[in-house]
Design a protein around this motif. Sequence first.
Motif, mmCIF file in Angstrom:
data_model
loop_
_atom_site.group_PDB
_atom_site.id
_atom_site.type_symbol
_atom_site.label_atom_id
_atom_site.label_comp_id
_atom_site.label_asym_id
_atom_site.label_seq_id
_atom_site.Cartn_x
_atom_site.Cartn_y
_atom_site.Cartn_z
ATOM 1 N N TYR A 175 3.365 -1.051 -18.260
ATOM 2 C CA TYR A 175 3.216 -2.061 -18.822
ATOM 3 C C TYR A 175 3.928 -3.195 -18.227
ATOM 4 C CZ TYR A 175 0.259 0.898 -21.591
ATOM 5 O OH TYR A 175 -0.873 1.636 -21.838
ATOM 6 N N ARG A 176 3.801 -4.449 -18.654
ATOM 7 C CA ARG A 176 4.587 -5.491 -18.252
ATOM 8 C C ARG A 176 4.909 -6.549 -19.488
ATOM 9 N NH1 ARG A 176 0.605 -6.861 -13.803
ATOM 10 N NH2 ARG A 176 1.103 -9.019 -14.019
ATOM 11 N N ALA A 177 5.327 -6.032 -20.671
ATOM 12 C CA ALA A 177 5.763 -6.422 -21.945
ATOM 13 C C ALA A 177 6.870 -7.448 -21.824
ATOM 14 C CB ALA A 177 5.972 -5.483 -22.913
ATOM 15 N N GLY A 209 7.012 -19.008 -14.972
ATOM 16 C CA GLY A 209 5.690 -19.082 -14.684
ATOM 17 C C GLY A 209 5.101 -17.589 -13.954
ATOM 18 N N TYR A 210 3.728 -17.553 -14.095
ATOM 19 C CA TYR A 210 3.182 -16.288 -13.628
ATOM 20 C C TYR A 210 3.313 -16.091 -12.203
ATOM 21 C CZ TYR A 210 -0.612 -13.116 -12.636
ATOM 22 O OH TYR A 210 -1.523 -12.035 -12.254
ATOM 23 N N MET A 211 3.361 -17.034 -11.434
ATOM 24 C CA MET A 211 3.178 -16.968 -10.056
ATOM 25 C C MET A 211 4.908 -17.070 -9.571
ATOM 26 S SD MET A 211 0.395 -16.734 -8.757
ATOM 27 C CE MET A 211 0.085 -17.175 -7.199
ATOM 28 N N GLY A 261 -6.901 -2.240 -6.967
ATOM 29 C CA GLY A 261 -5.720 -3.632 -6.699
ATOM 30 C C GLY A 261 -4.589 -3.502 -7.336
ATOM 31 N N TYR A 262 -4.140 -2.338 -7.659
ATOM 32 C CA TYR A 262 -2.772 -1.710 -8.244
ATOM 33 C C TYR A 262 -2.233 -0.954 -7.306
ATOM 34 C CZ TYR A 262 -3.585 -4.859 -12.231
ATOM 35 O OH TYR A 262 -3.779 -6.089 -13.008
ATOM 36 N N GLY A 263 -2.840 -0.705 -6.073
ATOM 37 C CA GLY A 263 -2.426 0.219 -5.149
ATOM 38 C C GLY A 263 -1.808 -0.602 -3.698
ATOM 39 N N GLY A 322 -1.170 -7.921 -16.865
ATOM 40 C CA GLY A 322 -0.244 -8.926 -16.575
ATOM 41 C C GLY A 322 -0.533 -10.102 -17.356
ATOM 42 N N SER A 323 -1.789 -10.869 -16.766
ATOM 43 C CA SER A 323 -1.946 -12.146 -17.054
ATOM 44 C C SER A 323 -2.646 -12.125 -18.311
ATOM 45 C CB SER A 323 -2.926 -13.000 -15.961
ATOM 46 O OG SER A 323 -4.211 -12.104 -15.818
ATOM 47 N N CYS A 324 -3.516 -11.112 -18.675
ATOM 48 C CA CYS A 324 -4.107 -11.148 -19.959
ATOM 49 C C CYS A 324 -4.444 -9.713 -20.682
ATOM 50 C CB CYS A 324 -5.892 -11.648 -19.670
ATOM 51 S SG CYS A 324 -6.602 -11.985 -20.869
#
Length: 424
Positions: A90-92, A103-105, A153-155, A330-332
């Motif tokens: 997770y990315r809490a 920022g996200y980026m 896409g998480y690999g 992450g973003s959502c």
Amino acid sequence: MKEKGLLIKNAAELVTCSGFKAKSGAEMSDLKVIKNGAVIIEEGIIKVVGTTAELLQQYKEEDYTVVDATNKAVLPGFIDSHTHFVFGGYRAEEFSWRLKGEGYMEIMKRGGGIISSVRATKEATKAELVAAGLKRLDTMLSFGVTTVEGKSGYGLDYDTELKQLEAMKEIADIHPMDVVTTFLGAHAVPQDYKGKEDEFIDYMIEEVLPAVADKKLAEFCDIFCEKNVFSVAQSRRLLTKAKELGMKLKLHADEIVQLGGAELAAELKAISADHLLQASDAGIAAMAEKGVVATLLPATAFSLKEEFARGRYMIDQGCAVALATDLNPGSCFTMSVPLVFALATLYMKLTPEEAITAFTVNAAAAVDRAHEVGSIDVGKQGDIVMLEFPSYNFIPYHIGVSTVEKVIKRGKIVFDKEKGGSLC
Ligand code: NIG
Ligand code: FE
């Protein structure tokens, strides 16, 4: 003995969303509602649709399992056509950094963001990914989702990309929901390929993509086409190869920066281009012309505190718009269909009718399934949502709260709020 079919009768509104392909522009407003409607599902397939009076003249109630929808609206099951529901960790903490102004980026540039989910997904076993994914689908089912798209896409490497896709295939075998899989191997640039993005695309094209296609692990190929991630030229190269291998195309396009992703989607005749917060007028016009579904993800814009995509403008320009959650770590991080409805209607200025078309038949088109799901039409799968309320207008009106009482998948009740939730 042949199993009894299902008869839903007395629906205050049978919101059929009738149609077998994406609806664009003004067509999105016509939900083809039947007042006091009824539907019969046999062997998982919709057999008859009409008014209750018409159906009961020809068919006997005792031959069916009957659901009485008096004072309830009945709709096609929702299709969440853009998610990243299989991931490790997770990315809490990252979310808290964003709340404090980062920022996200920026976070992504220093090795956080997607890359941190990549680390956790590499560490997770396939069984762990399956277990976590199944739980998330249960929540989505409770919101009325009957078909979901899921991306890898998480690999970002051969083993982990395949592990993620295989996990989704296992989940599809267990869960009642239909799962459409998308290969998103080019979702971020791994640390050891920084500055060597072209080499990374070569690796994907030569080693990972052919294996994914060969093992039939994904129907779609997607890419994060974005400044500081993958350029339009790199995206074109990967997607062209995917098309040659028989895969259909999607793009994360023009999310943060206007890069020409919408134009590329039109050029390659992608099935959908997604996000599009910064899509240009020319890109939108090109998508409308080529019939590329514009998949909008307002919960992501909300969570990133970005301007919403120009949903109203896109429909007025003749685009077919779909809505999805973009569930990801992450973003959502949300599976909330009602939140997406609220944001789409309040902030992107879609009407309730357009938003419902966007979450049903147009979302089905965004995963190339409009011939099978997304509307209550004879011959389609019996995937249905029954609300607690008599009108579809309660969906955006009941802000952020689910109005779904029952969910029916292939003619079977799989979620019933009255019986305490999921039955599968
Ligand atoms: O759709 N924009 C890129 N990909 C995802 C975010 C993934 C993540 O942050 O983990 C998206 O927003
Ligand atoms: Fe996404």
